[in-house]
Scaffold this motif. Structure first.
Motif, PDB file in Angstrom:
ATOM      1  N   ALA A 121     -59.212  44.151 -17.837  1.00 58.93           N
ATOM      2  CA  ALA A 121     -58.838  42.994 -17.022  1.00 58.93           C
ATOM      3  C   ALA A 121     -57.500  42.390 -17.446  1.00 58.93           C
ATOM      4  O   ALA A 121     -56.862  41.684 -16.676  1.00 58.93           O
ATOM      5  CB  ALA A 121     -59.934  41.944 -17.103  1.00 58.93           C
TER       6      ALA A 121
ATOM      7  N   THR B 143     -62.978  38.645 -18.581  1.00 66.74           N
ATOM      8  CA  THR B 143     -62.972  39.569 -17.440  1.00 66.74           C
ATOM      9  C   THR B 143     -63.548  38.860 -16.216  1.00 66.74           C
ATOM     10  O   THR B 143     -63.016  38.969 -15.109  1.00 66.74           O
ATOM     11  CB  THR B 143     -63.831  40.810 -17.774  1.00 66.74           C
TER      12      THR B 143
ATOM     13  N   ASP C 254     -56.724  40.329 -24.793  1.00 66.18           N
ATOM     14  CA  ASP C 254     -57.436  41.533 -25.263  1.00 66.18           C
ATOM     15  C   ASP C 254     -56.441  42.619 -25.724  1.00 66.18           C
ATOM     16  O   ASP C 254     -55.544  42.317 -26.478  1.00 66.18           O
ATOM     17  CB  ASP C 254     -58.400  42.080 -24.205  1.00 66.18           C
TER      18      ASP C 254
HETATM   19 MG    MG Z   1     -60.682  42.778 -21.396  1.00 71.19          MG
END
Ligand code: MG
Ligand code: PMV
Length: 384
Positions: free
Chosen positions: A340, A250, A344
């Motif tokens: 972000a 992030t 992920d």
């Molecule tokens: Mg993330």
């Protein structure tokens, strides 16, 4: 009312226990990411049932204690208490700084509450990583801070009467740690469930903290523009979470955006305006329990993030995330990256009556692992 009596009013006193264990959930963004970094912008985030646990127990050491974690990169942290003050050696691993600041903030509050400080050990156990230590992107620094605060308060028999008090303590600790995050994660993991968060003026808090405003005074203030609200969810809403198996930073992505953009540029102002409109429409969708409008706004925000990525050359929606989103669409699940991006997780929202076995198989024949996570219920104040 004097400040001393009113700070006491924010807390309940419970009996002292030999140990206290607190559980803090993971979090995922539904919408509003990036724009939420700016004051008065809104976001919607969820708390998920993968937890970081902190167990606080009595220390055997005469003047201090030990703090340990299963987060592999961090060795134990030894502290001593000198003249009542928590102290660690100057060459402490930087990964402990969030925890150390959370301890300082909590102990400063306990002193204002006239609660005698005990020496304790803390053991953290995180499920926010997989068996190989890979992060899912469900949060960890924010969770460590909240678990530290709640664990130490509980161990001293102190319970906050309102989630916002814990949010404020965590926000102060993260400001001391020089975090530049939106704090949407903290709002969510202290409240539980589906959360609407509006960013407050973090510059104001920075100035307050740098001017050494006492923690107790900050807890008693209204924070400019802060809104934290629980959302009710349409019963037929079903949420699926896909993990790309590639951890993202992030900090790097936010750093790139802040370096390449200027908040007074017309393009950027227009992103913030459209982001606000879309998140507010989604919030109305929750209030009206209108699944279709929630899904529409997932699509709108995905487009806003794609435009932002094109303008500032950010790799938010990676090819794995595009695969996740495009595979979901023919199954009437509307998806986007979460947080972000850059890896992920992604989130997908559909109707609970839709069969999802085939969709999950299609994801898993690519690079996506469907995580069997549930949104936690909103927390009652007993668990504050
Ligand atoms: Mg993330
Ligand atoms: O990827 P995550 O879950 O850490 O979310 C980051 C969201 C941002 O808005 C980009 C940053 C923030 O602090 O809110």
């Amino acid at each position: 009312m004097s400040e001393q009596t009113s700070i006491q009013n924010l807390f309940n006193r419970t009996s002292l226990n030999e140990s206290s264990t607190v559980k803090v959930p993971g979090k995922l963004f539904i919408t509003g990411e990036y724009a939420i970094l700016f004051p008065k912008q809104p976001a919607i985030i969820i708390a998920v049932d993968q937890f970081l646990t902190a167990q606080v127990t009595a220390s055997d050491l005469p003047e201090g204690g030990v703090i340990r974690t299963n987060l592999s990169e961090l060795g134990p942290l030894n502290y001593v208490r000198q003249d009542g003050n928590f102290q660690v050696s100057a060459n402490t691993a930087s990964g402990w700084h969030y925890c150390i600041n959370a301890i300082r903030v909590t102990e400063s509050l306990l002193k204002s509450l006239k609660v005698p400080l005990l020496n304790y050990n803390i053991q953290f156990n995180s499920e926010l990583i997989n068996k190989d230590g890979l992060k899912f992107g469900l949060g960890s620094s924010g969770a460590i801070v909240v678990a530290t605060i709640k664990g130490i308060l509980a161990y001293h028999g102190v319970q906050a009467l309102d989630h916002v008090t814990i949010f404020k303590l965590a926000a102060i600790a993260l400001t001391l740690s020089k975090s530049n995050g939106s704090l949407a994660d903290i709002a969510t993991i202290t409240t539980g469930g589906w959360v609407y968060y509006q960013s407050f003026d973090r510059e104001w808090l920075k100035e307050m903290v740098h001017a050494n405003t006492p923690v107790a005074s900050l807890l008693l203030m209204n924070w400019p523009d802060l809104v934290i609200e629980s959302l009710n969810v349409p019963e037929e809403l079903s949420l699926l979470i896909g993990w790309t198996q590639s951890p993202a930073s992030t900090e790097n992505l936010v750093g790139q955006l802040l370096e390449r953009s200027n908040p007074s540029d017309d393009v950027f102002k227009s992103f913030l305006k459209s982001a606000m409109t879309s998140v507010e429409r989604m919030r109305s969708g929750f209030q009206a329990k209108n699944l279709a409008s929630i899904q529409d706004e997932i699509q709108v925000y995905r487009q806003l993030l794609l435009e932002l990525s094109r303008t500032y050359q950010l790799n938010i929606e990676t090819k794995e995330l595009t695969q996740f989103i495009e595979t979901a669409l023919p199954h009437s699940y509307i998806a986007k990256s979460s947080g972000a991006g850059g890896g992920d997780c992604g989130i997908a929202i559909g109707h609970q009556d839709i069969e999802t076995e085939t969709l999950i198989k299609e994801w898993e024949s690519g690079d996506i692992v469907a995580l069997p996570l549930q949104v936690t219920p909103p927390f009652s104040t007993e668990t504050t």
